[in-house]
Design a protein around this motif. Sequence first.
Motif, PDB file in Angstrom:
ATOM      1  N   ASN A  71       0.822  -1.205   0.000  1.00  0.00           N
ATOM      2  CA  ASN A  71       0.000   0.000   0.000  1.00  0.00           C
ATOM      3  C   ASN A  71       0.863   1.265   0.000  1.00  0.00           C
ATOM      4  O   ASN A  71       0.530   2.241  -0.667  1.00  0.00           O
ATOM      5  N   GLU A  72       1.948   1.234   0.761  1.00  0.00           N
ATOM      6  CA  GLU A  72       2.838   2.395   0.801  1.00  0.00           C
ATOM      7  C   GLU A  72       3.499   2.621  -0.557  1.00  0.00           C
ATOM      8  O   GLU A  72       3.604   3.756  -1.024  1.00  0.00           O
ATOM      9  N   ARG A 127       3.852   5.755  -5.512  1.00  0.00           N
ATOM     10  CA  ARG A 127       3.770   5.760  -6.968  1.00  0.00           C
ATOM     11  C   ARG A 127       2.741   6.783  -7.456  1.00  0.00           C
ATOM     12  O   ARG A 127       2.942   7.441  -8.463  1.00  0.00           O
ATOM     13  N   SER A 128       1.636   6.930  -6.736  1.00  0.00           N
ATOM     14  CA  SER A 128       0.572   7.834  -7.162  1.00  0.00           C
ATOM     15  C   SER A 128       0.766   9.265  -6.678  1.00  0.00           C
ATOM     16  O   SER A 128       0.096  10.173  -7.129  1.00  0.00           O
ATOM     17  N   SER A 129       1.692   9.477  -5.758  1.00  0.00           N
ATOM     18  CA  SER A 129       1.912  10.806  -5.180  1.00  0.00           C
ATOM     19  C   SER A 129       2.895  11.598  -6.017  1.00  0.00           C
ATOM     20  O   SER A 129       3.876  11.064  -6.537  1.00  0.00           O
TER      21      SER A 129
END
Length: 187
Positions: free
Chosen positions: A173-174, A179-181
């Motif tokens: 999850n981290e 990756r999306s940040s």
Amino acid sequence: RKNITTHFEIVVETNAPPKTLPLIVTPINGIPMKKKFTFKTGAAKDQQSDYPLKYTFGYKIDNMTIIIGTFYEYQVARTQLPFADKIYTFVEVSDNNNATVHVRGQAVNANEKYKFDQSEIEFKLAEIEGNLKRNDYTKTLNSAVVFILTQKKLMSDEDLKKNEEKILEMLKNELESLRSSKAVTFV
């Protein structure tokens, strides 16, 4: 023809590692995953041009080397340790030119039998997740290593696998969050 005699002198300076003091770890016995162990050494000495000095604290267990942390000009580290009869402690002190000395501390034991109840296990998993959410990846991985190595010795294979899967899910999850940040602050 005349013979010419010349003389010259070459001076080679080498960078010696810092002069260190012993590593003391207290206590020498404790409950794994519960008791905080303190690793402490004194201020090492070196040439003025070789400062600041870097202190890397760690331990060896089951053919693995675990680094607790690396600090500049800070001679103390505290950590919980995994279940083991003999944990070999060390500190490496390096100058800014990477001349390094390895100092062995005494062997410590974190082998007191202790039955962790479910609330303590959930607390440790929450601690790992909390460190991860604060982007404190060093603490996250150190806590996860201590947790897994301790539980490997004290839990059933089924419970260990279940808890390992929880930790892997947290890490996954981290990674997805990173990756999306677009903006990430690392500690």
